[in-house]
Design a protein around this motif. Structure first.
Motif, PDB file in Angstrom:
ATOM      1  N   ARG A 105     -50.391  -8.319  40.689  1.00 34.72           N
ATOM      2  CA  ARG A 105     -50.163  -8.666  39.285  1.00 34.72           C
ATOM      3  C   ARG A 105     -49.315  -7.610  38.585  1.00 34.72           C
ATOM      4  N   ILE A 109     -49.296 -12.110  31.945  1.00 33.93           N
ATOM      5  CA  ILE A 109     -49.538 -11.151  33.026  1.00 33.93           C
ATOM      6  C   ILE A 109     -49.912  -9.773  32.489  1.00 33.93           C
ATOM      7  N   ASP A 110     -49.202  -9.318  31.464  1.00 40.81           N
ATOM      8  CA  ASP A 110     -49.433  -7.957  30.984  1.00 40.81           C
ATOM      9  C   ASP A 110     -50.118  -7.952  29.615  1.00 40.81           C
ATOM     10  N   PRO A 111     -51.403  -7.636  29.596  1.00 41.18           N
ATOM     11  CA  PRO A 111     -52.137  -7.681  28.321  1.00 41.18           C
ATOM     12  C   PRO A 111     -51.639  -6.667  27.301  1.00 41.18           C
TER      13      PRO A 111
END
Lengths: 319, 524
Positions: A238, A312-314
């Motif tokens: 991820r 995908i990237d918080p």
């Protein structure tokens, strides 16, 4: 929600700017549509009459807003070059109607191929501890990246079409008649567009994963007792995908451009030939609409990539 | 019984860990102390089975309750190790910022330990994770569970790491510099937490640190490592009161305890001479930080990070600036250097432009230039400035060589690149670079914290020597109270953008006026 609103405004502004830029380009580049339609032997009276009919006597700004207004009402204008019959010019919508989907489907198909092949390939490559596989993939991807798509198209046609008879070169079925068969005909062209990008993406993902595997959180995961497999799929993938998603977004425009070229190699009735001839003929209503369409699609994909990135990237969504 | 026996480890080159023997007892914290490169981390990672793949165990073995985990000449059995990692032995790392997966909620990251080693139901697992958060001193455990690492502070992240480490009550916890990346006050909380866990769980703990003071406070036994070898091992008391090795003695001496080596400004002053003239005056200074918005449409936010600072720095003095990270120390320093123009109030400089010494000599020196080039760079910049007297290349070279000698480096260093220098040598180059334009004021932002203790002592001596020789003034920023005590004549305490206390170092240490200052002093 506020974010979506902002993106929408950006989208509209971009389309507006692109339309103005294309319009301006046709004002500046040399060549006259009237001469191009009537030929050099036309009398000045005939030229003046046609000019009047096409609305070219108006000031450019007025012409532009007239044209934009038409698009907003759903009227894409008429071609300067092609006619439906003796008395009627061909509407642009009709002209590109069955050609544009071919190109867009081709681009979409190659994009799907890129995703389906490059991502697993990148992961397998990163995981492999086998130096032989590493070397083979290294050379293979290097070579595929270097070959231009159209040449690849010619090779594919020769190998799969003429030698192996996997498909009939030049054959085609309309997407309206038989969609699965249509996709079948698109497969090899799409592959030709996709191969160099597959090589790039796989390489990129592999490098990104190798970088991530040196990260501190990977050590933490091993420290918990994770297997290598679990570390790869549960933690590394991820994080490694983030730059790859950005990269994929960036190559969308290239894929559309590549599709326009490759459809000519495979004789597909896409917008490629129309675009080239329309530019030559100063048929700017057609060119404008095609460029706007492509811009719209590309921006839409960027937008989707942006949303995907946030998923995908918080860390992104809160900045 | 957990034992590391005669362990030697080599990577591609020579051995970096040599014949190390360590024994762990239940309920005891064993400290391994050493400078960077002494092999302490490699020892810990080898014990945990986490050392890089290219490491070779050249001698010895690791025993864990009768089970041989690792033995020289045999490949690491990953399957065997996985049954121990996370369950019977666990590790807390130095960098809480990067040791957690940035894209996964921390609750799930802790939960993974339970998924790997237990067959509990999801609900039982969550209950256990929350319980472990509470044990690690985290309140609002539900919120923490659902947070991503970037939403938590450094201290909270380290607590999450600790929760992860203790959740299955392992026999051995390895803590590798667990507090080095944290603020002083948070450091102390974490140390107390680790100590109480050790007492409650009665497990063995390996505590790795470069900080002897810290080891003294938390460890029952201490092993001192140097160049891959354990040079001395004993109870904390033995090590501190009766060090047998010369190296241990040096380490202890290098730790800046509350020893005043520098005379205070008052003492240094000749009778009848007044206090030094101010080299810089800061009058009612407020510094703002413009938070850039997301895009065109966001309004810019204006945050005040330093409020109404008012002080002066006098000729020949060292003014210490202490406070926790985020309190505005660096913003204030940048404003004084003219690097931040978003200010209100006045800054008056009475000498040449002040120069700066940076914290990390590994990243603050351009890796592409040679030392000589780096030293001449400020001179070139100065010559190029309008109205300046241009210097010839020969003059610059001469000045650079002189400066090199002054900071204790030989002439041959002129042609080297930063990558060929050690941390201490790089910091010497940084200092030379700051001094070469002959400024009156030097702003030093944590100039020691990236260096080993013995090197710290050398750099401190160098800075003090240069101060006396050249009559320099320092604004010395540090989070290390002991360093400030040793270096500075006056001390200034900052909290949340305000200077809450300023005074003579001795006086502030003896009788701090503010409660916050008292806390800061007590904790170091």
């Amino acid at each position: 929600m506020r974010y979506l609103g902002k993106k929408l405004i950006t989208l509209i502004m971009t389309l507006f700017l692109v339309s103005a830029a294309v319009f301006l380009a046709f004002q500046i580049i040399p060549g006259d549509v009237v001469t191009s339609i009537l030929g050099t032997e036309a009398t000045p009276e005939m030229e003046a009459k046609l000019r009047e009919e096409l609305g070219l006597t108006e000031p450019p700004v007025k012409q532009y807003f007239h044209w934009i207004g038409g698009i907003l009402r759903g009227d894409l204008g008429v071609s300067y070059r092609y006619s439906r019959n003796m008395n009627e010019m061909m509407p642009v919508a009709e002209l590109i109607g069955d050609k544009l989907p071919v190109t867009l489907w081709l681009a979409a198909f190659s994009f799907v191929l890129i995703l389906l092949i490059s991502l697993p390939l990148g992961v397998i490559w990163a995981k492999s501890a086998n130096p032989a596989l590493d070397a083979v993939l290294g050379v293979l991807t290097q070579a595929s990246m270097a070959i231009p798509s159209f040449f690849l198209g010619i090779l594919v046609t020769y190998l799969f079409g003429i030698v192996l008879h996997f498909f009939v070169p030049g054959g085609y079925v309309s997407y309206e008649k038989d969609f699965p068969a249509f996709l079948g005909y698109l497969f090899f062209p799409a592959l030709s567009v996709a191969i160099p990008k597959i090589a790039m993406t796989a390489r990129f993902l592999r490098n990104s994963m190798l970088t991530q595997m040196g990260a501190d959180y990977v050590r933490t995961a091993y420290g918990k007792g994770c297997t290598r497999r679990r570390v790869m799929y549960g933690h590394v993938l991820r994080n490694a995908l983030m730059p790859v998603v950005t990269f994929l977004g960036m190559i969308v425009a290239e894929i559309v451009a590549g599709s326009i070229v490759i459809e000519q190699v495979f004789g597909l009735p896409g917008i490629g030939r129309l675009l080239v001839s329309s530019v030559n003929n100063r048929d700017f209503p057609v060119v404008e609409i095609l460029i706007l369409y492509i811009t719209f699609v590309v921006i839409l994909v960027y937008f989707l990539v942006d949303i995907l990135y946030r998923v995908i990237d918080p860390r992104i969504s809160e900045k | 019984m957990i034992r590391v026996e005669n362990l030697s480890v080599a990577f591609d080159g020579p051995e970096v860990v040599k014949n190390v023997t360590l024994e762990f007892h239940d309920g005891e914290i064993l400290g391994v102390v050493g400078e960077s490169g002494s092999g302490k981390s490699v020892t810990a990672l080898t014990l945990m089975g986490l050392v890089a793949d290219n490491a070779r165990v050249t001698s010895g073995r690791i025993l864990f309750d009768g089970q041989v985990l690792l033995e020289a000449g045999k490949p690491r059995d990953r399957g065997l190790y996985r049954r121990y990692q996370g369950e019977k032995m666990s590790m807390v790392f130095q960098e809480p910022m990067t040791s957690l997966n940035p894209t996964q909620r921390v609750g799930l990251q802790v939960d993974e330990v339970l998924r790997l080693h237990t067959s509990l139901s999801p609900r039982e697992r969550k209950e256990k994770v929350l319980e472990s958060f509470r044990a690690a001193g985290l309140s609002e455990e539900e919120r923490i569970y659902a947070s991503y690492p970037h939403q938590l502070s450094g201290g909270m992240r380290q607590r999450v790491m600790i929760a992860m480490a203790v959740i299955l009550h392992p026999r051995l916890i390895v803590a590798d510099e667990p507090t080095t990346a944290l603020d002083v006050t948070v450091q102390n909380q974490i140390i107390r937490l680790l100590k109480s866990i050790n007492e409650k769980e009665n497990n063995a703990m390996l505590f790795i640190t470069h900080d002897l003071n810290l080891a003294k406070r938390i460890c029952g036994r201490i092993a001192v490592m140097k160049d891959g070898c354990v040079v001395e091992q004993g109870t904390a008391e033995q090590i501190f009161l009766h060090p047998r090795q010369e190296y241990t003695r040096r380490l202890i001496q290098a730790v800046p305890g509350r020893v005043k080596k520098n005379r205070s400004l008052e003492e240094r002053r000749e009778p009848g001479e007044s206090l030094g003239e101010p080299v810089a005056e800061v009058r009612n200074l407020s510094v703002y930080y413009r938070e850039s918005g997301n895009s065109l449409f966001d309004r810019k936010k204006h945050r005040c990070v330093v409020q109404n600072a008012d002080f002066e720095i006098r000729q020949g003095e060292s003014l210490g600036l202490v406070g926790e990270s985020g309190c505005g120390k660096t913003s204030l320093a940048k404003a004084i250097l003219g690097m931040n123009r978003d200010v209100e109030g006045k800054i008056l400089h009475h000498t040449l432009r002040p120069q700066m010494i940076f914290q990390d000599p590994y990243s603050s020196l351009n890796p592409a230039g040679t030392v000589g080039w780096l030293l001449m760079e400020p001179l070139r910049a100065q010559s190029a400035r309008e109205g300046a007297r241009p210097m010839t290349k020969e003059d610059m070279k001469e000045a650079a060589y002189q400066m090199l000698r002054r900071v204790g480096l030989e002439d041959s260093y002129f042609h080297r690149k930063p990558s060929q220098l050690s941390g201490g040598q790089r910091q010497r180059v940084s200092i030379a670079q700051a001094l070469i334009t002959k400024p009156g004021l030097i702003v030093a932002d944590e100039p020691l914290s990236a260096l080993d203790v013995t090197i710290q002592a050398q750099i401190m001596e160098l800075m003090q020597g240069l101060q006396q020789e050249l009559g320099l003034s320092y604004l010395f920023i540090s989070h290390d109270i002991n360093v400030v005590y040793r270096m500075c004549d006056r001390i200034m305490v900052m909290r949340q953008g305000k200077i809450i206390e300023i005074g003579d170092t001795e006086e502030v240490f003896r009788e701090p006026r503010e409660e916050y200052t008292r806390q800061l002093l007590a904790e170091s």
